[in-house]
Design a protein around this motif. Structure first.
Motif, PDB file in Angstrom:
ATOM      1  N   VAL A 159       4.133 -10.404 -10.913  1.00 24.54           N
ATOM      2  CA  VAL A 159       4.877  -9.533 -10.011  1.00 24.54           C
ATOM      3  C   VAL A 159       6.271  -9.344 -10.581  1.00 24.54           C
ATOM      4  O   VAL A 159       6.832 -10.252 -11.194  1.00 24.54           O
ATOM      5  CB  VAL A 159       4.980 -10.151  -8.600  1.00 24.54           C
TER       6      VAL A 159
ATOM      7  N   SER B 165       0.891 -10.578  -4.573  1.00 21.91           N
ATOM      8  CA  SER B 165       0.207  -9.310  -4.798  1.00 21.91           C
ATOM      9  C   SER B 165       0.755  -8.281  -3.826  1.00 21.91           C
ATOM     10  O   SER B 165       1.540  -8.595  -2.927  1.00 21.91           O
ATOM     11  CB  SER B 165      -1.301  -9.486  -4.571  1.00 21.91           C
ATOM     12  N   ARG B 166       0.330  -7.042  -3.985  1.00 20.56           N
ATOM     13  CA  ARG B 166       0.757  -5.994  -3.057  1.00 20.56           C
ATOM     14  C   ARG B 166       0.316  -6.332  -1.642  1.00 20.56           C
ATOM     15  O   ARG B 166       1.055  -6.114  -0.681  1.00 20.56           O
ATOM     16  CB  ARG B 166       0.158  -4.659  -3.493  1.00 20.56           C
ATOM     17  N   THR B 167      -0.883  -6.891  -1.507  1.00 21.43           N
ATOM     18  CA  THR B 167      -1.368  -7.305  -0.184  1.00 21.43           C
ATOM     19  C   THR B 167      -0.491  -8.409   0.388  1.00 21.43           C
ATOM     20  O   THR B 167      -0.168  -8.410   1.583  1.00 21.43           O
ATOM     21  CB  THR B 167      -2.824  -7.801  -0.275  1.00 21.43           C
TER      22      THR B 167
ATOM     23  N   HIS C 170       2.701  -9.005  -0.237  1.00 21.41           N
ATOM     24  CA  HIS C 170       3.970  -8.413   0.202  1.00 21.41           C
ATOM     25  C   HIS C 170       3.792  -7.688   1.534  1.00 21.41           C
ATOM     26  O   HIS C 170       4.682  -7.718   2.395  1.00 21.41           O
ATOM     27  CB  HIS C 170       4.481  -7.429  -0.855  1.00 21.41           C
ATOM     28  N   THR C 171       2.664  -7.025   1.706  1.00 16.80           N
ATOM     29  CA  THR C 171       2.400  -6.296   2.953  1.00 16.80           C
ATOM     30  C   THR C 171       2.291  -7.258   4.132  1.00 16.80           C
ATOM     31  O   THR C 171       2.835  -6.995   5.207  1.00 16.80           O
ATOM     32  CB  THR C 171       1.106  -5.471   2.830  1.00 16.80           C
TER      33      THR C 171
ATOM     34  N   GLY D 123       8.268  -4.441  -2.350  1.00 19.73           N
ATOM     35  CA  GLY D 123       7.854  -5.429  -3.335  1.00 19.73           C
ATOM     36  C   GLY D 123       8.936  -5.874  -4.273  1.00 19.73           C
ATOM     37  O   GLY D 123       8.659  -6.504  -5.304  1.00 19.73           O
TER      38      GLY D 123
END
Length: 318
Positions: free
Chosen positions: A3, A34-36, A38-39, A102
């Motif tokens: 990341v 991961s992007r998930t 961070h979400t 992110g």
């Protein structure tokens, strides 16, 4: 998994390309989110931001509306709500926005401000919780008389909590440790991972005097209250047993949530400071950071909305 997080150093080659030398460059850091991930963090922080702001604002409005709640102890409660609101206004929105994108968005100076502000307001809240517990113990034990001087004492305690917090949060600007990126690069705090002599000594002092000491004061004060209630129970058994059970639940709940919200963060800081390098990964550090911010939601619910005096005042008004 890699990341990109913000590194607050300047690449001289950027100026040759016509880019300002203050541009932040991205560096890959293993073990990030991961992007998930961070979400998920963004959703949690969004909830904390909205719920923390609304509950603490309601608490302030309740105290402002009902004159019967203007007591010395409630001034300390008001101080806790104020410090929590300031966290919600000056801290959480930036980490929420960073998690959405992110990456950190407001640069090096913004990172230092974020780290300082969250530490300042957080320590004020912790110290105020300890003061509140002792004042409740003093009231139960009749160690002080209730008069106008109590308001002066309450104001002194409030001012003392802010001064005490400043004493511990200003030193990183003066060279005793420092503020910088934390975890996956979407929050900023004291640089726990720096294992220099100044950083280690600062983290250890911060843990002892700003986290462990308030906890010990709370345990002592509420413990003494329970002992006092037990003594009364020998005289009026039935009434005292009910009150003792109520106090016991209150004490266990307050101490448990204090430890749930703050101890993981303190333990994580100690492990990062004294453990081997890289032991605390960005992913591991996220949960304690979010839990610490969750205290802004827990505090008004436990100390204001479950307060018998507040419920009585609102019911009588209606």
């Amino acid at each position: 998994m890699v990341v990109h997080i913000r590194n607050f150093t300047t690449d001289p080659s950027l100026s040759i390309l016509g880019t300002t030398t203050s541009t932040l460059r991205d560096i890959p850091t293993p073990g990030g989110l991961s992007r998930t991930g961070h979400t998920v963090v963004a959703v949690c922080l969004g909830f904390i931001l909205v719920a923390g702001t609304l509950t603490n604002l309601c608490a302030v409005l309740i105290f402002a509306k009902f004159r019967s709640l203007w007591t010395p102890i409630n001034l300390i409660l008001l101080n806790i709500s104020l410090s929590d609101i300031l966290v919600c206004i000056f801290g959480t929105p930036f980490s929420f926005a960073a998690s959405v994108h992110g990456r950190w968005l407001i640069g090096e100076h913004g990172c230092k401000w974020y780290g300082f502000a969250n530490s300042l307001f957080g320590i004020v809240s912790l110290v105020s919780l300890a003061i509140l517990s002792y004042e409740r113990y003093a009231a139960v034990m009749h160690l002080s008389q209730v008069d106008i001087s109590d308001f002066r004492k309450a104001r002194f305690c409030i001012g003392g909590s802010w001064l005490y917090s400043l004493i511990w949060t200003v030193p990183p600007f003066l060279g005793w440790s420092s503020y910088g990126p934390e975890g996956p690069g979407t929050t900023c705090s004291v640089q726990w991972h720096l294992q220099t002599a100044t950083s280690v000594s600062y983290v250890l002092c911060l843990f002892v005097f700003c986290l462990l000491l308030p906890l010990l004061v709370m345990v002592y004060s509420y413990g003494r209250i329970l002992v006092a209630i037990k003594r009364v129970g020998k005289i009026n058994l039935l009434a005292a047993q009910r009150r003792e059970q109520h106090i016991l639940v209150m004490v266990l709940t307050m101490v448990s949530f204090y430890m749930l919200c703050w101890m993981p963060y303190g333990i994580m800081a100690l492990v990062a400071t004294f453990g081997r390098s890289g032991l605390v990964t960005p992913m591991v550090s996220v949960v304690p950071s979010v839990l610490a911010k969750f205290s802004t939601v827990v505090n008004p619910v436990l100390y204001v909305f479950f307060n018998n005096q507040v419920r009585t005042s609102t019911i009588n008004h209606n």
